[in-house]
Design a protein around this motif. Structure first.
Motif, PDB file in Angstrom:
ATOM      1  N   LEU A   1       8.386   9.950   1.724  1.00 28.07           N
ATOM      2  CA  LEU A   1       7.721   8.458   1.740  1.00 28.07           C
ATOM      3  C   LEU A   1       7.727   7.846   0.631  1.00 28.07           C
ATOM      4  CD1 LEU A   1       5.571   9.641   4.912  1.00 28.07           C
ATOM      5  CD2 LEU A   1       7.711   8.728   4.726  1.00 28.07           C
ATOM      6  N   LYS A   2       7.739   8.842  -1.053  1.00 26.38           N
ATOM      7  CA  LYS A   2       7.902   8.183  -2.363  1.00 26.38           C
ATOM      8  C   LYS A   2       8.766   8.866  -2.787  1.00 26.38           C
ATOM      9  CE  LYS A   2       3.935   9.557  -5.428  1.00 26.38           C
ATOM     10  NZ  LYS A   2       3.063  10.573  -6.479  1.00 26.38           N
ATOM     11  N   ASP A   3       8.265   7.466  -3.407  1.00 26.57           N
ATOM     12  CA  ASP A   3       9.229   7.894  -5.213  1.00 26.57           C
ATOM     13  C   ASP A   3       8.921   8.898  -5.401  1.00 26.57           C
ATOM     14  OD1 ASP A   3      11.323   5.790  -3.742  1.00 26.57           O
ATOM     15  OD2 ASP A   3      10.381   4.613  -5.028  1.00 26.57           O
ATOM     16  N   GLY A   4       9.971   9.533  -6.630  1.00 23.99           N
ATOM     17  CA  GLY A   4       9.213  10.850  -7.461  1.00 23.99           C
ATOM     18  C   GLY A   4       8.979  11.756  -6.866  1.00 23.99           C
ATOM     19  N   TRP A   5       9.066  13.183  -7.800  1.00 22.71           N
ATOM     20  CA  TRP A   5       9.247  14.221  -6.933  1.00 22.71           C
ATOM     21  C   TRP A   5       7.539  14.439  -5.802  1.00 22.71           C
ATOM     22  CZ3 TRP A   5      12.689  17.478  -8.333  1.00 22.71           C
ATOM     23  CH2 TRP A   5      13.458  17.580 -10.238  1.00 22.71           C
ATOM     24  N   VAL A   6       7.929  15.461  -5.227  1.00 24.28           N
ATOM     25  CA  VAL A   6       6.881  15.991  -4.176  1.00 24.28           C
ATOM     26  C   VAL A   6       7.279  16.844  -3.398  1.00 24.28           C
ATOM     27  CG1 VAL A   6       6.703  13.354  -2.974  1.00 24.28           C
ATOM     28  CG2 VAL A   6       9.113  14.535  -2.459  1.00 24.28           C
ATOM     29  N   ARG A   7       6.592  17.301  -3.000  1.00 27.11           N
ATOM     30  CA  ARG A   7       6.499  19.427  -3.084  1.00 27.11           C
ATOM     31  C   ARG A   7       6.507  19.129  -1.121  1.00 27.11           C
ATOM     32  NH1 ARG A   7       4.155  23.113  -6.205  1.00 27.11           N
ATOM     33  NH2 ARG A   7       3.693  21.805  -8.246  1.00 27.11           N
ATOM     34  N   VAL A   8       7.579  19.522  -0.352  1.00 27.02           N
ATOM     35  CA  VAL A   8       7.834  20.095   0.769  1.00 27.02           C
ATOM     36  C   VAL A   8       7.408  21.721   1.016  1.00 27.02           C
ATOM     37  CG1 VAL A   8       9.530  19.881   2.554  1.00 27.02           C
ATOM     38  CG2 VAL A   8       9.187  17.887   0.951  1.00 27.02           C
ATOM     39  N   PRO A   9       6.480  21.792   2.115  1.00 25.59           N
ATOM     40  CA  PRO A   9       6.102  23.276   2.340  1.00 25.59           C
ATOM     41  C   PRO A   9       6.828  23.604   2.956  1.00 25.59           C
ATOM     42  CG  PRO A   9       3.995  22.127   3.962  1.00 25.59           C
ATOM     43  CD  PRO A   9       5.538  21.018   2.588  1.00 25.59           C
ATOM     44  N   VAL A  10       7.588  24.905   2.747  1.00 21.20           N
ATOM     45  CA  VAL A  10       7.853  26.621   3.812  1.00 21.20           C
ATOM     46  C   VAL A  10       7.254  26.799   4.783  1.00 21.20           C
ATOM     47  CG1 VAL A  10       9.623  27.602   3.723  1.00 21.20           C
ATOM     48  CG2 VAL A  10      10.070  25.896   1.795  1.00 21.20           C
ATOM     49  N   PRO A  11       8.013  26.679   6.177  1.00 23.42           N
ATOM     50  CA  PRO A  11       7.055  27.858   6.632  1.00 23.42           C
ATOM     51  C   PRO A  11       6.835  29.237   6.209  1.00 23.42           C
ATOM     52  CG  PRO A  11       8.859  26.970   8.166  1.00 23.42           C
ATOM     53  CD  PRO A  11       9.142  26.236   6.284  1.00 23.42           C
TER      54      PRO A  11
ATOM     55  N   GLU B   1       0.788  -1.192   0.150  1.00 21.55           N
ATOM     56  CA  GLU B   1       0.269   0.258   0.362  1.00 21.55           C
ATOM     57  C   GLU B   1       0.660   1.373  -0.536  1.00 21.55           C
ATOM     58  OE1 GLU B   1      -2.685   0.140   3.352  1.00 21.55           O
ATOM     59  OE2 GLU B   1      -3.959  -1.857   2.473  1.00 21.55           O
ATOM     60  N   PRO B   2       0.356   2.645  -0.651  1.00 17.07           N
ATOM     61  CA  PRO B   2       1.755   3.510  -0.833  1.00 17.07           C
ATOM     62  C   PRO B   2       1.247   4.256   0.950  1.00 17.07           C
ATOM     63  CG  PRO B   2      -1.020   4.127  -2.253  1.00 17.07           C
ATOM     64  CD  PRO B   2      -0.822   2.300  -1.826  1.00 17.07           C
ATOM     65  N   PRO B   3       2.135   5.695   1.346  1.00 18.09           N
ATOM     66  CA  PRO B   3       1.929   5.558   2.686  1.00 18.09           C
ATOM     67  C   PRO B   3       1.044   6.903   1.946  1.00 18.09           C
ATOM     68  CG  PRO B   3       4.125   6.797   0.537  1.00 18.09           C
ATOM     69  CD  PRO B   3       3.407   5.517   0.454  1.00 18.09           C
ATOM     70  N   PRO B   4       0.498   7.300   3.402  1.00  9.33           N
ATOM     71  CA  PRO B   4      -0.120   8.058   3.154  1.00  9.33           C
ATOM     72  C   PRO B   4      -0.154   9.416   3.231  1.00  9.33           C
ATOM     73  CG  PRO B   4       0.104   7.763   5.205  1.00  9.33           C
ATOM     74  CD  PRO B   4       0.831   6.752   3.978  1.00  9.33           C
ATOM     75  N   LEU B   5       1.246   9.590   2.975  1.00 11.26           N
ATOM     76  CA  LEU B   5       2.083  11.410   2.852  1.00 11.26           C
ATOM     77  C   LEU B   5       2.664  10.739   2.004  1.00 11.26           C
ATOM     78  CD1 LEU B   5       1.544  12.633   6.185  1.00 11.26           C
ATOM     79  CD2 LEU B   5       0.434  12.747   4.616  1.00 11.26           C
TER      80      LEU B   5
END
Length: 680
Positions: free
Chosen positions: A106-116, A73-77
C-alpha cells in the motif's frame, strides 16, 4: 471522462471566484472614489482612491479564489498479507513444496513483508526473480524473516519450503504456522493409499485417492496453527460380525386402586457386532406409553413385542427407560406381567412390586426369581418409600429361563384423617360487675383442605371484630346462625403453616352481688383444639377463684404456638397484669425483693405513659386521616374495624387440653366482694 469533467468544473469555479474578487475590488474602489468626490468641492478634480478591508476577510476571499490542495492521508499499513497457499508433497521425513504468499503493498518505496514463522525457506521469488529475505527489526517479530518489496500493488511471493514430518505412535503429522492472513489453504499429497487424515485448527475440504497417491485439501483459521495428522487405516470387521449382547432389565410394578403403572430400566452390553434395534417381549395386559433414552430413535408395539430402533448402531452399550400401564385386579391373587429382553445371551435384573394406598402383600409366589433387598436393584427401586414393597432378583442362567410372579394383595378401607386442626386457642375475657363480658378468641389454625371454620357463639353475643392472619375480615353466617370465617390453605405437598383466626365479641351475664358463682361459656368450633388457655380479667372490688372442672388454674405461660406469640406492646401489658400468674385474685409475685418490685412498677408506669402518648398520637393521626377523606369525598364500601382488647384489672389464668369439635368449653368461678374495697 468523469475526471476531466470534474477538473473542468473546478477550474471554472476558480475562474468565477477570481472574477468575483476582482469585481468586488473594483466596486470597492468606485465606492471610495464616490465618497471622496462628495467630500471635495464641486470643482475638485476626480482622483483614484483606496479600499481598506480586514485581513481576515481578505484571507477568506483569497482562500476561496485560490484553494489549497491537501495531500491524501497515508495508508494505515505499509503492506498486508492477504492469502497463503501451501502445496506440499510428503517424501520421507519432509514435506516439500511451495508457499504462495499474496501480498498487497500500500506504500510507495521499500517495505518489509513478514514471512510465516517456523518455515524452512530454501528460496524466495517474485515474478521469477529472486527476492532477498532479511531479519525483522528488533521488537517487531523477533527473529522472523521479511521480504523486501519496492513497488505498490498486489504481488505473489513464492517460497520454496520444507516442513518436517513428526512421528508418534503410528501417527505422522505436520504443523503449518499461524499467519496474519485471512485465508490459509493447504494441499497435501502422500505417495500411498488407505490413509486417515485428521485436521486441527481448520477443516478438511476435499479428499481424493488416485493410483498410488492420496490428496487432501484443507483450510485453516489463519490465526492459529494448521496441523495435519494421518495414519494408516485399520480395517475393523467388528460391526460385520454376528451380534452377541447381554442385557439387564429392572421392572417396578405399582399396584394402585384403579390402575397399575409399570416402570422399567433396561441396559445393553454389546459383546460382538453392532445392535441396530432391541426387542422386548410384552405380556398381553401391558400398554407402553413412552420409551426414552439418548440413543432411542423410534419404538413400536407389534405382535406382542416392543421394537426399539436406535439412532445409529450400538457397538458398546446403551440404556433406556420404559413407561407403561396395565389393567390388573384391585386385590386378591394377581399375576404380575413381566417384561423380557429378546435375542440376548444372558439377561439379569429384577422385579419389584409395591402397593399404592391402603393395602399389603399377604402372600407371594415366584419362579425364576429370588428374594432381594430393594437397595440391590438400583436407584429406581431403592428410592421408593412405599410401606408395602416386595423385591426379587433374577436368578443367574440363560436368557430363556422361565420367570413368573404372583402376589396376593389385601386392601383396607381408608379412614378419614384430620385435614385441619387448632393447635392452640387463647381466650382473653374482661368481666364487669354489671354483667358484661368482652371476649377475645384467638386460634392458631393449621389447614390443608377446609375452606371455612364454623364458630358458634354463646346466645345473645354480638360480634365486634374478626381478623384472619392479622387482616380484618367480614365473617359469613350459616343457616343455623353460626359464624363462618375463611381459612388459608397450604400448598400441595408442603406442611401447613399455622396462622391466626381472631374473633372479638361481647355478651351479657348476670349482675354480680356480694358473692356468688359465674359460668363463662366459650364458643364452639367445628375443629378439634389441642390446647386452650384462658386469661380472665375481673373487677378489682372482688375476689375470684376457679371451681374444679375442665379448666385448671396455673401460672401464666406464653403461647406455645409461634403464630400466637405476643408483640412487644402485648408482652408489656401481659407482664404488667399476669407476670408469674394470678391465683384467687392475688398477684403471684416474689415477696423477698420489695426494692426490685418498686423499680419494676416504676418502669411499668413509664412504659404505660409512653403507650398513652403513642395512643394519643395514633388517635390524632386517625382524626387527620378521617378529616382529609371527609373533605375529599366519601370512602367507597364499608371497612371492618380491628378492635384492640382492653386488658384491665387483676386476672386469673386457666388451661385445658383436647377439646373436641363442636364442643362449647365452659369454666365456673366463685366471686365475693372484697371487704377492703379493692385495696392491695
Amino acid at each position: 471522462m468523469k475526471l476531466s469533467l470534474l477538473t473542468t468544473s473546478s477550474d471554472f469555479t476558480q475562474t468565477i471566484l477570481r472574477r468575483l474578487l476582482s469585481s468586488l475590488l473594483t466596486f470597492a474602489c468606485l465606492l471610495a472614489a464616490g465618497a471622496r468626490a462628495q467630500e471635495k468641492p464641486a470643482d475638485a478634480s476626480h482622483t483614484a482612491g483606496w479600499v481598506v478591508i480586514p485581513v481576515e476577510e481578505y484571507r477568506v476571499l483569497r482562500a476561496k479564489a485560490y484553494p489549497v490542495e491537501h495531500d491524501p492521508e497515508p495508508p494505515p499499513l505499509d503492506a498486508t498479507l492477504t492469502r497463503v497457499d501451501y502445496d506440499l508433497h510428503v517424501s520421507g521425513e519432509l514435506a516439500q513444496g511451495q508457499a504462495n504468499l499474496t501480498v498487497d503493498v500500500l506504500k510507495d518505496g521499500w517495505v518489509r513483508v513478514p514471512v510465516p514463522a517456523g518455515l524452512l525457506v530454501r528460496e524466495a521469488r517474485l515474478e521469477g526473480r529472486q527476492v532477498p529475505l532479511v531479519p525483522a527489526p528488533q521488537g517487531k517479530g523477533g527473529g522472523h524473516l521479511c521480504a523486501l518489496l519496492s513497488r505498490a500493488g498486489r504481488a505473489v511471493l513464492t517460497l520454496d519450503i520444507d516442513v518436517p514430518v513428526a512421528t508418534s505412535t503410528g501417527n505422522e503429522s505436520i504443523s503449518l504456522p499461524s499467519t496474519e492472513s485471512g485465508i490459509t489453504r493447504a494441499s497435501l499429497a502422500l505417495p500411498r493409499q488407505g490413509i486417515d487424515l485428521h485436521v486441527d485448527g481448520g477443516f478438511l475440504s476435499e479428499n481424493s485417492e488416485t493410483s498410488g497417491e492420496s490428496k487432501w485439501l484443507a483450510y485453516g483459521h489463519g490465526n492459529e496453527p494448521l496441523t495435519l495428522s494421518w495414519r494408516k487405516k485399520t480395517e475393523d470387521h467388528h460391526v460385520e460380525l454376528p451380534l452377541r449382547m447381554r442385557g439387564s432389565l429392572t421392572q417396578l410394578t405399582s399396584l394402585g386402586e384403579d390402575a397399575t403403572t409399570i416402570y422399567a430400566e433396561a441396559s445393553l452390553e454389546i459383546v460382538q457386532g453392532a445392535a441396530r434395534e432391541m426387542k422386548i417381549r410384552l405380556p398381553e395386559k401391558i400398554t407402553i406409553n413412552q420409551v426414552s433414552g439418548a440413543m432411542v430413535a423410534d419404538w413400536e408395539m407389534k405382535n406382542g413385542e416392543l421394537a426399539i430402533a436406535f439412532l445409529e448402531p450400538i457397538e458398546h452399550s446403551a440404556r433406556f427407560l420404559i413407561n407403561g400401564e396395565a389393567r390388573l385386579p384391585r386385590d386378591g391373587v394377581i399375576e404380575i406381567p413381566l417384561l423380557r429382553l429378546l435375542n440376548t445371551e444372558r439377561d439379569s435384573g429384577g422385579v419389584a412390586v409395591e402397593i399404592l394406598g391402603a393395602g399389603e402383600i399377604k402372600e407371594q409366589k415366584a419362579q425364576g426369581l429370588e428374594d432381594a433387598d430393594a437397595s440391590d436393584l438400583g436407584e429406581m427401586i431403592a428410592s421408593r418409600q412405599s410401606p408395602a414393597l416386595a423385591a426379587f432378583r433374577a436368578r443367574a442362567g440363560e436368557a430363556g429361563a422361565t420367570r413368573s410372579l404372583t402376589v396376593n394383595v389385601a386392601r383396607y378401607d381408608q379412614q378419614a384423617v384430620l385435614m385441619a386442626n387448632i393447635e392452640e386457642a387463647r381466650y382473653d375475657i374482661l368481666m364487669s360487675a354489671d354483667g358484661k363480658e368482652l371476649v377475645q378468641a384467638r386460634y392458631a389454625v393449621r389447614n390443608n383442605q377446609r375452606n371455612f371454620v364454623k364458630i358458634t357463639l354463646p346466645a345473645g353475643a354480638s360480634v365486634w371484630s374478626a381478623c384472619l392472619g392479622g387482616r380484618p375480615a367480614r365473617p359469613g353466617q350459616s343457616p343455623d346462625g353460626s359464624l363462618l370465617l375463611p381459612l388459608e390453605k397450604s400448598r400441595g405437598g408442603e406442611e401447613a403453616p399455622a396462622f391466626v383466626v381472631e374473633l372479638m365479641y361481647v355478651t351479657k351475664a348476670s349482675r354480680w352481688d356480694e358473692k356468688g358463682k359465674e359460668t363463662v361459656i366459650l364458643p364452639a368450633v367445628d375443629l378439634p383444639i389441642s390446647r386452650t388457655g384462658m386469661l380472665l380479667y375481673y373487677p378489682p372490688l372482688f375476689r375470684v377463684s376457679a371451681e374444679p372442672g375442665t379448666f385448671r388454674t396455673e401460672q401464666y405461660e406464653a403461647p406455645v404456638s409461634a403464630a400466637l406469640a405476643p408483640t412487644a406492646t402485648e408482652g408489656s401489658a401481659i407482664s404488667g397484669f399476669a407476670a408469674g400468674g394470678v391465683v384467687g385474685g392475688v398477684a403471684n409475685l416474689p415477696a423477698a425483693q420489695p426494692a426490685q418490685d418498686f423499680d419494676a412498677m416504676r418502669q411499668l408506669a413509664k412504659v404505660q405513659s409512653n403507650d398513652d402518648k403513642e395512643k394519643k398520637d395514633s388517635t390524632q393521626a386517625l382524626l387527620d386521616s378521617f378529616r382529609s377523606k371527609s373533605l375529599r369525598g366519601k370512602v367507597t364500601g364499608i371497612l371492618p374495624v380491628n378492635v384492640d382488647f382492653p386488658a384491665f384489672g387483676p386476672s386469673i389464668y386457666l388451661v385445658s387440653e383436647l377439646t373436641s369439635e363442636n364442643q362449647a368449653p365452659s369454666a365456673e368461678f366463685s366471686f365475693q366482694r372484697d371487704k377492703k374495697g379493692g385495696a392491695r
